[in-house]
Design a protein around this motif. Structure first.
Motif, PDB file in Angstrom:
ATOM      1  N   THR A  33       0.834  -1.204   0.000  1.00  0.00           N
ATOM      2  CA  THR A  33       0.000   0.000   0.000  1.00  0.00           C
ATOM      3  C   THR A  33       0.871   1.257   0.000  1.00  0.00           C
ATOM      4  O   THR A  33       0.662   2.189  -0.778  1.00  0.00           O
ATOM      5  CB  THR A  33      -0.895   0.025   1.269  1.00  0.00           C
ATOM      6  OG1 THR A  33      -1.589  -1.213   1.314  1.00  0.00           O
ATOM      7  CG2 THR A  33      -1.870   1.175   1.238  1.00  0.00           C
ATOM      8  N   LYS A  44       1.665   4.329  -3.022  1.00  0.00           N
ATOM      9  CA  LYS A  44       1.332   5.743  -2.833  1.00  0.00           C
ATOM     10  C   LYS A  44       2.334   6.610  -3.571  1.00  0.00           C
ATOM     11  O   LYS A  44       2.023   7.690  -4.033  1.00  0.00           O
ATOM     12  CB  LYS A  44       1.430   6.089  -1.340  1.00  0.00           C
ATOM     13  CG  LYS A  44       0.086   6.197  -0.667  1.00  0.00           C
ATOM     14  CD  LYS A  44       0.262   6.783   0.715  1.00  0.00           C
ATOM     15  CE  LYS A  44      -0.564   5.959   1.685  1.00  0.00           C
ATOM     16  NZ  LYS A  44      -0.096   6.018   3.041  1.00  0.00           N
ATOM     17  N   ALA A  80      -4.053  -5.965   0.484  1.00  0.00           N
ATOM     18  CA  ALA A  80      -3.736  -4.561   0.237  1.00  0.00           C
ATOM     19  C   ALA A  80      -4.595  -3.969  -0.880  1.00  0.00           C
ATOM     20  O   ALA A  80      -4.967  -2.800  -0.826  1.00  0.00           O
ATOM     21  CB  ALA A  80      -2.262  -4.417  -0.126  1.00  0.00           C
TER      22      ALA A  80
END
Ligand code: ATP
Ligand code: MG
Length: 406
Positions: free
Chosen positions: A54, A58, A84
């Motif tokens: 995760t 980003k 995730a």
């Protein structure tokens, strides 16, 4: 566009294993000018792995993972991706069938746990793995891409080349950088540096990476165009001449194989202190049976006489570790197997067995042809492994130059 890498595996958090897969991935990304912004090593732990996925996504458009796709309980990459990314899992019966066939071909029954390797992600691409059992994946998540590869280095490399490189070629608008590796034998890192002084002076500020490896010193050229690489390559060839034995993935043993095949010539070896390492390296090359006739490990004095036809008088007079014995090994094995070349190695690999006159690390190597023989005395103070490896390295380089008459 930028990228992140996650190397999955608790073993790489301990003191004995290092993550080398990420270097292969980075080298590929570099050729397409895609910067790497994160790289991490994560334990075989579901929550931490899911968090890391995760988090990495980003900050990056492309995420590459390696490892954790195997059948055992600590292989959790699939589960972490599900957690995730909220993926759905299907069972791909064709993968189960293939796995069962693979096991059956060896006369084995597929263990139940292997079925896990048939779990694929609904709506995403599964990547067949011709080098092993774990398939990989390419997930397209609305503009972000996750590439999921197995951890076994040879499998990962095959998948990078087969699936990811063509994709990068497409999405990045082609290669922006090119790499060429020149390989130098017979010189240490500092000697290479010294010879490069004029080159450095002429090309201030340009990157040229020098890497010492057991297979020789590598010079890495990375440029935006093939033309620039070719220009620099010519300059380096002028400086190092015949000491440059090959390029990119070449090894001395592979280069020698090509030379012998081109010339229709053959080779045999008689080794003492290297215990067969030389013949192992020569036969690591696929197709070596075309030119390699025989290698004997003549470890004792009796064996040198019996297997390589060394005259016992020579051994009595000069001792087993000596120039005349290395030459007699090379000539003797060549005669026995009627090959174009014979190679002989004799030395003190240690840690015991050294003397003032012949300290540990003293090695004699010789290469013989019908009309001519060359000998080198080496001294490599170091561990037993070190002495053995560099003896084979020197013998291979002596042989290469002998074949080339250079
Ligand atoms: P398989 O099902 O083929 O075992 P896998 O995806 O489960 O694949 P791992 O079990 O994680 O792979 O690793 C298999 C082998 O590859 C191990 O020997 C491991 O040490 C090695 N390996 C894994 N990751 C890396 C890495 N990043 N760099 C170098 N070696 C690695
Ligand atoms: Mg595994």
């Amino acid at each position: 566009m930028n990228a992140s890498i996650i190397a999955v595996g608790s073993e790489m958090l301990g003191p004995t294993r290092v993550d080398t897969n990420s270097l292969k991935v980075t080298a590929l990304l570099e050729l397409f000018g895609i910067p790497l912004v994160r790289k991490s090593i994560v334990a075989d732990s579901l929550d931490e792995l899911a968090d890391e996925i995760t988090h990495s996504l980003k900050y990056s458009d492309i995420l590459i993972t390696s490892g954790g796709l195997g059948p055992t309980e600590d292989d959790l990459t699939r589960e972490a991706l599900v957690k995730a990314l909220g993926l759905e899992v299907d069972v791909d019966q064709s993968i189960i069938d293939k796995l069962e066939q693979r096991f059956a071909a060896r006369g084995w029954k597929m263990p139940e746990v292997n079925k896990k390797q048939a779990n694929v992600f609904r709506g995403h691409t599964t990547l067949q793995n011709e080098r092993g059992t774990a398939p990989g994946f390419h997930l397209d998540l609305r503009g972000k891409h996750v590439w999921v590869f197995p951890g076994v280095p040879s499998e990962l490399e095959w998948m990078l080349k087969t699936y990811m490189e063509p994709w990068l070629e497409q999405v990045s608008g082609g290669r922006t950088r090119h790499r060429r590796v020149l390989k130098v034998a017979g010189l240490g890192e500092s000697a290479v540096e010294e010879k490069l002084k004029p080159y450095y002076d002429a090309h201030k500020g340009e990157p040229l990476t020098i890497l010492a490896s057991p297979h020789g010193v590598e010079l890495h050229l990375i440029f935006d165009s093939q033309d620039e690489i070719a220009k620099r390559e010519r300059e380096l060839l002028d400086i190092f001449g015949v000491r440059i034995f090959g390029f990119d993935d070449d090894t001395l043993e592979a280069v020698i194989g090509r030379l012998l095949i081109e010339r229709g010539e053959t080779l045999s070896t008689a080794e003492s202190c290297t215990g067969g390492l030389l013949s192992q390296r020569i036969t690591d090359v696929a197709g070596s049976s075309a030119y390699f006739m025989s290698g004997v490990v003549s470890y004792t004095a009796d064996a040198k006489v019996a297997f390589a036809g060394v005259d016992p008088e020579i051994i009595m007079t000069y001792g087993e570790v000596s120039e005349p014995v290395a030459i007699a090994l090379a000539r003797g094995i060549r005669d026995r197997f009627q090959t174009t070349y014979g190679v002989g190695i004799t030395g003190v690999a240690g840690p015991g067995g050294g003397s003032d006159e012949k300290p540990v690390g003293t090695v004699h190597i010789a290469v013989a042809r019908s009309d001519y023989v060359e000998h080198r005395k080496l001294f490599w103070p170091g561990t037993r492994q070190h002495v053995r490896w560099f003896s084979t390295q020197s013998a291979l380089d002596l042989l290469r130059r002998f074949i080339l008459d250079a």
